[in-house]
Design a protein around this motif. Structure first.
Motif, PDB file in Angstrom:
ATOM      1  N   LEU A 229      12.130   8.601   0.227  1.00  6.54           N
ATOM      2  CA  LEU A 229      12.554   7.099  -0.127  1.00  6.54           C
ATOM      3  C   LEU A 229      11.751   6.297   0.871  1.00  6.54           C
ATOM      4  O   LEU A 229      11.070   5.352   0.550  1.00  6.54           O
TER       5      LEU A 229
ATOM      6  N   SER B 113       8.570   3.716   0.106  1.00 11.30           N
ATOM      7  CA  SER B 113       8.759   2.212   0.364  1.00 11.30           C
ATOM      8  C   SER B 113       7.522   1.916   1.282  1.00 11.30           C
ATOM      9  O   SER B 113       6.801   0.826   1.267  1.00 11.30           O
TER      10      SER B 113
ATOM     11  N   ALA C  64       4.506  -0.836   0.277  1.00 15.34           N
ATOM     12  CA  ALA C  64       4.296  -1.862   1.062  1.00 15.34           C
ATOM     13  C   ALA C  64       2.698  -2.179   1.452  1.00 15.34           C
ATOM     14  O   ALA C  64       2.207  -3.059   1.344  1.00 15.34           O
TER      15      ALA C  64
ATOM     16  N   LEU D   5      11.880   1.031  -5.262  1.00 15.99           N
ATOM     17  CA  LEU D   5      11.504   0.851  -3.789  1.00 15.99           C
ATOM     18  C   LEU D   5      10.249   0.978  -3.554  1.00 15.99           C
ATOM     19  O   LEU D   5       9.773  -0.053  -2.841  1.00 15.99           O
ATOM     20  N   MET D   6       9.455   1.597  -4.287  1.00 17.20           N
ATOM     21  CA  MET D   6       8.038   1.620  -4.023  1.00 17.20           C
ATOM     22  C   MET D   6       7.214   0.276  -4.389  1.00 17.20           C
ATOM     23  O   MET D   6       6.414  -0.494  -3.768  1.00 17.20           O
TER      24      MET D   6
ATOM     25  N   SER E 195       8.737  -2.824  -2.532  1.00 17.54           N
ATOM     26  CA  SER E 195       8.302  -2.849  -1.178  1.00 17.54           C
ATOM     27  C   SER E 195       6.782  -3.740  -1.192  1.00 17.54           C
ATOM     28  O   SER E 195       6.613  -4.395  -0.464  1.00 17.54           O
TER      29      SER E 195
END
Length: 297
Positions: free
Chosen positions: A195, A199, A203, A147-148, A151
């Motif tokens: 989470l 994220s 981003a 997710l990191m 993103s």
């Protein structure tokens, strides 16, 4: 490979579409590929550790196969460098345009701060999830890293065509917000909040990294573009590794929550200052990385 491939993508696009010299597409593809690969690795590793036998061997086999495919593809692509340069005139590896040192310094700082949180979460995220958030799933550990990094790549794709000042401004806002939420998620343990936090920080770091790449390329002499980007990537990957080591040392003396607050403050302030310098300094040379048509050394 990262710096060479980034330059290679720009050269290939220019040769295939010479009428689109100012296109941002090569830069978007290059930066998204870097972070997209970093995103897919932890997710595949987490899934392999969770469900497949002998996960260490399996993941290395997958990686070896992927690299073999990439090698075959590279061998099929055309050369974009003039290999018949006179021996008496070897190209310089690292040359900046006049007045470009401070801009390159700001660009390198953007890459380092952006990658610092990526390295910190990817290297110590498993310990945080196991020790503080009490999560034992290997898949969740891989999902957090996915997710990191994902993103970061998604933010670049969504905002890749916007003007650079706007990209950096948004990154300078989202990046600290994500770091603050990371600290909050450790003080009030909640997996969903953690989470969301990684994220957002991912981003923001993706936008900062994209701005750093463009700024570094804009101050490079055309014949030294590959060398300048190589130095930029070295600085960025030092940013990915060194803070993780320092954070591990800090954990010997402070609680993980306190250490995270300290690192969040340092990284946030450093990123904001770097963005301010990068936005204040105008590129000394004509055009940005995507608009440079000369071939690299």
């Amino acid at each position: 490979m990262a710096s060479t491939a980034t330059t290679y993508l720009h050269d290939l696009h220019h040769e295939a579409r010479p009428e689109r010299m100012g296109s941002v597409l090569p830069g978007i593809v290059a930066t998204a590929a870097n972070l997209g690969g970093l995103a897919s690795g932890p997710l595949v590793a987490g899934a392999a550790a969770e469900w497949l036998p002998t996960p260490l061997i399996t993941t290395q086999a997958i990686f070896t196969l992927a690299m073999a495919v990439c090698l075959a593809l590279v061998l099929c692509t055309p050369e974009t460098v003039d290999l018949e340069l006179p021996a008496a005139e070897p190209p310089s590896r690292f040359v900046l345009r006049p007045g470009g040192r401070r801009t390159f310094g700001a660009a390198g700082a953007l890459g380092a701060f952006a990658f610092a949180i990526l390295g910190l979460i990817s290297s110590l995220g498993a310990s945080v999830l196991h020790g503080t958030l009490h999560t034992d799933s290997h898949l969740v550990v891989g999902l957090a890293a996915f997710l990191m990094f994902g993103s970061a790549a998604a933010a670049q794709l969504v905002m890749g065509r916007l003007p650079l000042p706007r990209v950096l401004t948004v990154g300078a806002v989202v990046f600290p917000v994500g770091l603050v939420l990371c600290a909050v998620a450790l003080y009030h343990p909640a997996l969903w909040l953690y989470l969301v936090a990684v994220s957002l920080s991912g981003a923001g770091s993706g936008l900062l990294f994209k701005g750093g790449v463009e700024r570094a390329g804009s101050v490079a002499e055309p014949a030294s573009r590959a060398g300048v980007l190589a130095v930029f990537f070295v600085v960025a990957y030092l940013g990915m590794g060194l803070p993780s080591v320092l954070f591990s040392i800090a954990l010997r003396h402070f609680a993980v929550q306190t250490a995270m607050i300290g690192f969040a403050a340092v990284l946030s302030c450093g990123a904001v200052v770097s963005v301010a310098v990068a936005l204040r300094d105008r590129p000394p040379g004509p055009g940005a990385l995507s608009a440079q048509s000369a071939r690299p050394s």
